[in-house]
Design a protein around this motif. Structure first.
Motif, PDB file in Angstrom:
ATOM      1  N   VAL A  77       0.839  -1.203   0.000  1.00 29.22           N
ATOM      2  CA  VAL A  77       0.000   0.000   0.000  1.00 29.22           C
ATOM      3  C   VAL A  77       0.871   1.248   0.000  1.00 29.22           C
ATOM      4  O   VAL A  77       0.637   2.195  -0.755  1.00 29.22           O
ATOM      5  CB  VAL A  77      -0.948   0.006   1.223  1.00 29.22           C
ATOM      6  CG1 VAL A  77      -1.671   1.349   1.346  1.00 29.22           C
ATOM      7  CG2 VAL A  77      -1.963  -1.124   1.113  1.00 29.22           C
ATOM      8  N   PHE A 129      -5.916   2.866   5.292  1.00 28.30           N
ATOM      9  CA  PHE A 129      -6.055   1.468   4.879  1.00 28.30           C
ATOM     10  C   PHE A 129      -6.375   0.597   6.091  1.00 28.30           C
ATOM     11  O   PHE A 129      -7.210  -0.308   6.016  1.00 28.30           O
ATOM     12  CB  PHE A 129      -4.774   0.986   4.203  1.00 28.30           C
ATOM     13  CG  PHE A 129      -4.856  -0.410   3.661  1.00 28.30           C
ATOM     14  CD1 PHE A 129      -5.649  -0.700   2.569  1.00 28.30           C
ATOM     15  CD2 PHE A 129      -4.134  -1.444   4.248  1.00 28.30           C
ATOM     16  CE1 PHE A 129      -5.739  -1.995   2.071  1.00 28.30           C
ATOM     17  CE2 PHE A 129      -4.215  -2.735   3.758  1.00 28.30           C
ATOM     18  CZ  PHE A 129      -5.018  -3.014   2.663  1.00 28.30           C
ATOM     19  N   LYS A 169      -9.960  -0.923   5.897  1.00 26.47           N
ATOM     20  CA  LYS A 169      -9.909  -2.314   5.429  1.00 26.47           C
ATOM     21  C   LYS A 169      -9.539  -3.311   6.527  1.00 26.47           C
ATOM     22  O   LYS A 169     -10.298  -4.229   6.836  1.00 26.47           O
ATOM     23  CB  LYS A 169      -8.896  -2.430   4.280  1.00 26.47           C
ATOM     24  CG  LYS A 169      -9.265  -1.668   3.020  1.00 26.47           C
ATOM     25  CD  LYS A 169     -10.372  -2.379   2.250  1.00 26.47           C
ATOM     26  CE  LYS A 169     -10.600  -1.712   0.888  1.00 26.47           C
ATOM     27  NZ  LYS A 169     -11.663  -2.399   0.124  1.00 26.47           N
TER      28      LYS A 169
END
Length: 227
Positions: A161, A171, A175
């Motif tokens: 990422v 993130f 996520k």
């Protein structure tokens, strides 16, 4: 009654396993401690406040693997794959998970269990969805668990990422922690002593075979990871 019996067996198992593991591993702890004392920055243990059962804080024990000021430089509390803040011996200890072994003392004293959701820092806890925050530590945090197994590749994942210019913390919040929350809710819905034994075996298995997805075959109703 079934719940009380499970808690009793789990605690007894934790005591027996941690006592014998500490006794057996003591000959390994000693040379590692000596090597850490005379390498890197001379620190042997890393102690950090983590959130435990019912939201109570405790000191988590690990072998020191990173430079002392690491939370204030680089990517802060996020550790990347091949992170430059990791000490030479620390890299080996992290890959093999030997750095986690001092948590056996946390288990022996009842602050942790062998299996359960990983204890996290306050900033990480607040990244869980609100409904997860309310219940995730209704059980004792663990040395390993379903989240640790699924996210064996977490450092590589967030490194990718970062390399693609993404926001690491976004993130995590968008996520990783929502999905970890789903996994821990699955664990609490299915928890049993047999499941704990399965997760212990699976932890050893993914350390030996990091790319294995055996857990998908064993746990058919497990939430599916989409990233």
């Amino acid at each position: 009654l079934k719940s009380q019996m499970y808690k009793f067996i789990k605690r007894l198992f934790d005591l027996i396993v941690s006592f014998f593991a500490i006794s057996i591993l003591l000959p390994i702890f000693i040379p590692i401690s000596i090597a850490l004392r005379f390498s890197g920055e001379g620190e042997i243990f890393f102690l950090q406040d983590r959130i435990g059962r019912q939201g109570k804080y405790f000191k988590l024990y690990k072998f020191a693997t990173m430079i002392k000021n690491s939370p204030n430089i680089g990517t802060g509390t996020v550790t990347l794959y091949n992170d430059p803040r990791v000490l030479p011996l620390g890299g080996f200890l992290r890959r093999t998970k030997i750095n986690e072994l001092p948590q056996l003392f946390n288990i022996f004293f009842g602050r942790m269990s062998v299996v359960g959701p990983r204890p996290v820092m306050r900033i990480s806890f607040e990244a869980y969805p609100n409904e997860v925050q309310k219940v995730i530590y209704n059980v004792t945090p663990g040395l390993t668990g379903i989240g640790s197994i699924i996210f064996r590749d977490e450092e590589e994942l967030i490194s990718e990422v970062k390399n693609n210019g993404g926001d690491l913390w976004e993130f995590y919040k968008g996520k990783i922690y929502p999905f970890k929350g789903e996994l821990e809710m699955w664990y609490q819905s299915n928890n049993s002593f047999f499941l704990d034994l399965q997760l212990i075996f699976m932890t050893a298995w993914v350390i030996l075979v990091p790319t294995s997805k055996l857990y998908e075959k064993w746990f058919k109703d497990l939430p599916k990871r989409s990233f």
